[in-house]
Design a protein around this motif. Sequence first.
Motif, PDB file in Angstrom:
ATOM      1  N   THR A  69       0.986  -1.195  -0.102  1.00  0.00           N
ATOM      2  CA  THR A  69       0.119   0.079  -0.084  1.00  0.00           C
ATOM      3  C   THR A  69       0.957   1.204  -0.047  1.00  0.00           C
ATOM      4  O   THR A  69       1.867   1.108   0.601  1.00  0.00           O
ATOM      5  N   MET A  70       0.370   2.399  -0.540  1.00  0.00           N
ATOM      6  CA  MET A  70       1.140   3.628  -0.757  1.00  0.00           C
ATOM      7  C   MET A  70       0.216   4.528  -0.720  1.00  0.00           C
ATOM      8  O   MET A  70      -0.907   4.691  -1.576  1.00  0.00           O
ATOM      9  N   THR A  71       0.441   5.801  -0.118  1.00  0.00           N
ATOM     10  CA  THR A  71      -0.337   6.959  -0.341  1.00  0.00           C
ATOM     11  C   THR A  71       0.076   7.943  -1.226  1.00  0.00           C
ATOM     12  O   THR A  71       1.392   7.931  -1.535  1.00  0.00           O
ATOM     13  N   MET A  72      -0.937   8.348  -2.187  1.00  0.00           N
ATOM     14  CA  MET A  72      -0.452   9.407  -3.375  1.00  0.00           C
ATOM     15  C   MET A  72      -0.356  10.613  -2.750  1.00  0.00           C
ATOM     16  O   MET A  72      -1.108  11.067  -2.028  1.00  0.00           O
ATOM     17  N   LEU A  73       0.835  11.277  -3.018  1.00  0.00           N
ATOM     18  CA  LEU A  73       1.125  12.439  -2.555  1.00  0.00           C
ATOM     19  C   LEU A  73       0.627  13.794  -3.485  1.00  0.00           C
ATOM     20  O   LEU A  73       0.597  14.740  -3.140  1.00  0.00           O
ATOM     21  N   THR A  74       0.746  13.417  -4.846  1.00  0.00           N
ATOM     22  CA  THR A  74       0.596  14.216  -5.755  1.00  0.00           C
ATOM     23  C   THR A  74      -0.492  13.972  -6.674  1.00  0.00           C
ATOM     24  O   THR A  74      -1.261  13.060  -6.556  1.00  0.00           O
ATOM     25  N   GLY A  75      -0.945  14.988  -7.504  1.00  0.00           N
ATOM     26  CA  GLY A  75      -2.143  14.902  -8.376  1.00  0.00           C
ATOM     27  C   GLY A  75      -1.474  14.492  -9.741  1.00  0.00           C
ATOM     28  O   GLY A  75      -2.639  14.507 -10.789  1.00  0.00           O
ATOM     29  N   SER A  76      -0.331  13.864 -10.032  1.00  0.00           N
ATOM     30  CA  SER A  76      -0.058  13.361 -11.376  1.00  0.00           C
ATOM     31  C   SER A  76      -1.083  12.195 -12.034  1.00  0.00           C
ATOM     32  O   SER A  76      -0.976  12.077 -13.238  1.00  0.00           O
ATOM     33  N   MET A  77      -1.862  11.651 -11.279  1.00  0.00           N
ATOM     34  CA  MET A  77      -2.657  10.619 -11.531  1.00  0.00           C
ATOM     35  C   MET A  77      -3.974  11.058 -11.725  1.00  0.00           C
ATOM     36  O   MET A  77      -4.991   9.938 -11.840  1.00  0.00           O
ATOM     37  N   ALA A  78      -4.244  12.104 -11.202  1.00  0.00           N
ATOM     38  CA  ALA A  78      -5.943  12.391 -11.090  1.00  0.00           C
ATOM     39  C   ALA A  78      -6.521  12.397 -12.625  1.00  0.00           C
ATOM     40  O   ALA A  78      -5.739  12.614 -13.731  1.00  0.00           O
ATOM     41  N   SER A  80      -7.912   9.595 -11.580  1.00  0.00           N
ATOM     42  CA  SER A  80      -7.965   8.229 -11.379  1.00  0.00           C
ATOM     43  C   SER A  80      -7.542   7.768  -9.910  1.00  0.00           C
ATOM     44  O   SER A  80      -8.070   7.265  -9.205  1.00  0.00           O
ATOM     45  N   ILE A  81      -6.559   8.612  -9.630  1.00  0.00           N
ATOM     46  CA  ILE A  81      -6.058   8.426  -8.339  1.00  0.00           C
ATOM     47  C   ILE A  81      -5.762  10.175  -7.809  1.00  0.00           C
ATOM     48  O   ILE A  81      -4.793  10.725  -8.294  1.00  0.00           O
ATOM     49  N   GLU A  82      -6.276  10.386  -6.847  1.00  0.00           N
ATOM     50  CA  GLU A  82      -6.199  11.677  -6.379  1.00  0.00           C
ATOM     51  C   GLU A  82      -5.207  11.821  -5.025  1.00  0.00           C
ATOM     52  O   GLU A  82      -5.088  10.943  -4.488  1.00  0.00           O
ATOM     53  N   PRO A  83      -4.752  12.933  -4.579  1.00  0.00           N
ATOM     54  CA  PRO A  83      -3.818  13.222  -3.688  1.00  0.00           C
ATOM     55  C   PRO A  83      -4.542  12.789  -2.514  1.00  0.00           C
ATOM     56  O   PRO A  83      -5.648  13.101  -2.167  1.00  0.00           O
ATOM     57  N   GLY A  84      -3.752  11.677  -1.386  1.00  0.00           N
ATOM     58  CA  GLY A  84      -4.356  11.342  -0.121  1.00  0.00           C
ATOM     59  C   GLY A  84      -5.162   9.949  -0.434  1.00  0.00           C
ATOM     60  O   GLY A  84      -5.476   9.320   0.671  1.00  0.00           O
ATOM     61  N   ASP A  85      -5.386   9.676  -1.712  1.00  0.00           N
ATOM     62  CA  ASP A  85      -5.708   8.204  -1.863  1.00  0.00           C
ATOM     63  C   ASP A  85      -4.792   7.308  -1.654  1.00  0.00           C
ATOM     64  O   ASP A  85      -3.526   7.372  -1.709  1.00  0.00           O
ATOM     65  N   VAL A  86      -5.129   5.873  -1.179  1.00  0.00           N
ATOM     66  CA  VAL A  86      -4.308   4.875  -1.211  1.00  0.00           C
ATOM     67  C   VAL A  86      -4.513   3.815  -2.116  1.00  0.00           C
ATOM     68  O   VAL A  86      -5.279   3.484  -2.458  1.00  0.00           O
ATOM     69  N   VAL A  87      -3.141   3.648  -2.717  1.00  0.00           N
ATOM     70  CA  VAL A  87      -3.140   2.593  -3.737  1.00  0.00           C
ATOM     71  C   VAL A  87      -2.654   1.185  -3.123  1.00  0.00           C
ATOM     72  O   VAL A  87      -1.864   1.242  -2.504  1.00  0.00           O
ATOM     73  N   VAL A  88      -3.280   0.133  -3.619  1.00  0.00           N
ATOM     74  CA  VAL A  88      -3.030  -1.263  -3.380  1.00  0.00           C
ATOM     75  C   VAL A  88      -2.488  -1.738  -4.477  1.00  0.00           C
ATOM     76  O   VAL A  88      -3.102  -2.070  -5.690  1.00  0.00           O
TER      77      VAL A  88
END
Length: 213
Positions: A69-78, A80-88
Amino acid sequence: MTAVLPAPRTAQAPSAGGPATGRPARRRRRPVRAILRFTGRWSLRMLVCTAVLSFLGLAVGPHVLDYRTMTMLTGSMAPSIEPGDVVVSTPLSVSDVEVGMVITYHIPIDDHRVVTHRVIEVDRTADGTVSVRTQGDANDAPDPWTAVLTGDTAYQVQAVVPEIGNVITALRNDTLSTLFVQLLPVALGVCMLVSIWRPGREDDDTTTAGGAR
């Protein structure tokens, strides 16, 4: 002939619990209190279950099961993945990496930080080396590097848990950490004791009311 007149009815004395006119109001209030008590009890249980499951999934799971698991810190994948989201992310053979996958890896420059970006190009050499070019969905240009995937395993993003990374970051605050680690368990214990004690009290009140009739 002597007429026998019926004895006049005497007014029923109010019970010890209060005047008779107060009983309907009390009965009307009891369902509201019951609903509020039920809602509060189950909300507390859901909160505890959510906290426990989140802890198990984010802190214990990666050490026991085969995922990261890792917390997304930037909006580079917005978006689909926003800052503060956790990716599995789950493990994937390096040889199976394909264009379009979103992978988590260490960049080959600067501080070698971990990033999560989409694969836009894959280069395989005769000796089995796999290199990739990546780009964030929200970025206008590809990442300025080519990453060589070392080892046999890469990590592909399989799920995104919205906003929970912000909660984890907030809990690292000293004040909130003290609140949740020390005070919250005490508050939960008190609430559980109260929930155990109150039904017995209601039963006593019902028995008393029944004996007074």
